[in-house]
Every structure is written in structure tokens, then in C-alpha cells.
Design a protein around this motif. Structure first.
Motif, mmCIF file in Angstrom:
data_model
loop_
_atom_site.group_PDB
_atom_site.id
_atom_site.type_symbol
_atom_site.label_atom_id
_atom_site.label_comp_id
_atom_site.label_asym_id
_atom_site.label_seq_id
_atom_site.Cartn_x
_atom_site.Cartn_y
_atom_site.Cartn_z
ATOM 1 N N ILE A 3 1.274 -0.971 -0.248
ATOM 2 C CA ILE A 3 0.466 0.214 -0.247
ATOM 3 C C ILE A 3 1.137 0.903 0.270
ATOM 4 O O ILE A 3 1.866 1.498 0.792
ATOM 5 C CB ILE A 3 -0.763 -0.037 0.875
ATOM 6 C CG1 ILE A 3 -1.825 -1.353 1.446
ATOM 7 C CG2 ILE A 3 -1.729 1.681 1.640
ATOM 8 C CD1 ILE A 3 -2.309 -1.626 2.333
ATOM 9 N N GLN A 16 -5.268 1.311 8.212
ATOM 10 C CA GLN A 16 -4.909 0.002 7.815
ATOM 11 C C GLN A 16 -5.485 -1.168 9.400
ATOM 12 O O GLN A 16 -6.761 -2.243 8.132
ATOM 13 C CB GLN A 16 -3.359 -0.223 7.544
ATOM 14 C CG GLN A 16 -3.272 -1.689 7.224
ATOM 15 C CD GLN A 16 -2.099 -1.594 6.219
ATOM 16 O OE1 GLN A 16 -0.833 -1.080 6.439
ATOM 17 N NE2 GLN A 16 -1.594 -3.493 6.706
ATOM 18 N N TYR A 39 -5.327 0.195 -2.167
ATOM 19 C CA TYR A 39 -3.552 1.135 -3.029
ATOM 20 C C TYR A 39 -3.439 1.895 -2.268
ATOM 21 O O TYR A 39 -1.707 1.966 -2.114
ATOM 22 C CB TYR A 39 -4.375 1.633 -4.759
ATOM 23 C CG TYR A 39 -4.778 0.425 -5.278
ATOM 24 C CD1 TYR A 39 -4.750 -1.111 -4.859
ATOM 25 C CD2 TYR A 39 -5.522 0.872 -6.635
ATOM 26 C CE1 TYR A 39 -4.869 -1.701 -5.954
ATOM 27 C CE2 TYR A 39 -5.634 -0.135 -7.566
ATOM 28 C CZ TYR A 39 -5.215 -1.254 -7.001
ATOM 29 O OH TYR A 39 -6.086 -2.875 -8.357
#
Length: 109
Positions: A3, A16, A39
Motif C-alpha cells: 500500500i 490499516q 492501494y
């Protein structure tokens, strides 16, 4: 796939971890992070968090639900004043973007 993180608030680890609690109902038990759908995680000094993500397919029937859940859960993190979710299909998602763990859980290994 890793990411992209641009994190002025230092909240990317919490973001996250939060994203790891969100699942694509069609691909349980793998979460959206392990699936490789997230992403970018971006935070700005004004408390705005932006998540750039994709879906397994452009016509995903649960697209709205997943995006709403991402928006709501990220907005609920302390220090975040607004959460924005941007959907992209560039690059398009493939099974190669999944973590080894997700591939194993879903029987792709």
C-alpha cells in the motif's frame, strides 16, 4: 503489492488495522487489505484521510456497501475529521495482488 502510504497524521497503522476488519462478502474470510484492494492510505494535517481502493470487479454488487463501510470505519478513528474513499480500476485488480495468506484462505494456493 504494498500500500502506498502518505501519512502526515501518523494514523496509517490504525487505518490499516481498521481496513483489515472489512471484508468483501464474496471473498470471506480474506479482508480487503489481504485481498490487495487497498492501494493508498493518505492522511492530511487537517484530519482528512483518503483511501484509494479498487474492487475485484467493476460491477461488484456490494461496491456501495464496502465503500460505505470503509468511509464510516475510517471516519470513526480518533484524529480523523473526514474520510474520503476514492474508487479506481487503475491498475485493475488481479488475484496476484492478494497476500499469500489470502490466497491460502481462499484456496488459490
Amino acid at each position: 503489492m504494498s500500500i502506498i502510504v502518505m501519512d502526515k497524521l501518523g494514523l496509517a497503522p490504525q487505518i490499516q488495522a481498521t481496513l483489515e476488519t472489512i471484508y468483501d462478502p464474496e471473498l470471506k474470510p480474506a479482508n480487503i487489505v489481504d485481498l490487495g484492494l487497498v492501494y493508498e492510505i493518505i492522511t492530511k494535517e487537517d484530519g482528512i484521510a483518503k483511501i484509494v481502493m479498487t474492487l475485484t470487479a467493476p460491477g461488484c454488487p456490494v461496491a456501495g456497501e464496502i465503500m460505505n463501510e470503509v468511509q464510516e470505519k475510517v471516519a470513526g478513528i480518533e484524529g480523523i475529521t473526514e474520510a474520503l474513499v476514492e474508487l479506481t480500476f487503475d491498475p485493475p485488480w488481479t488475484k496476484d495482488m492478494m497476500s499469500e495468506e489470502a490466497k491460502l484462505e481462499l484456496g488459490f494456493l
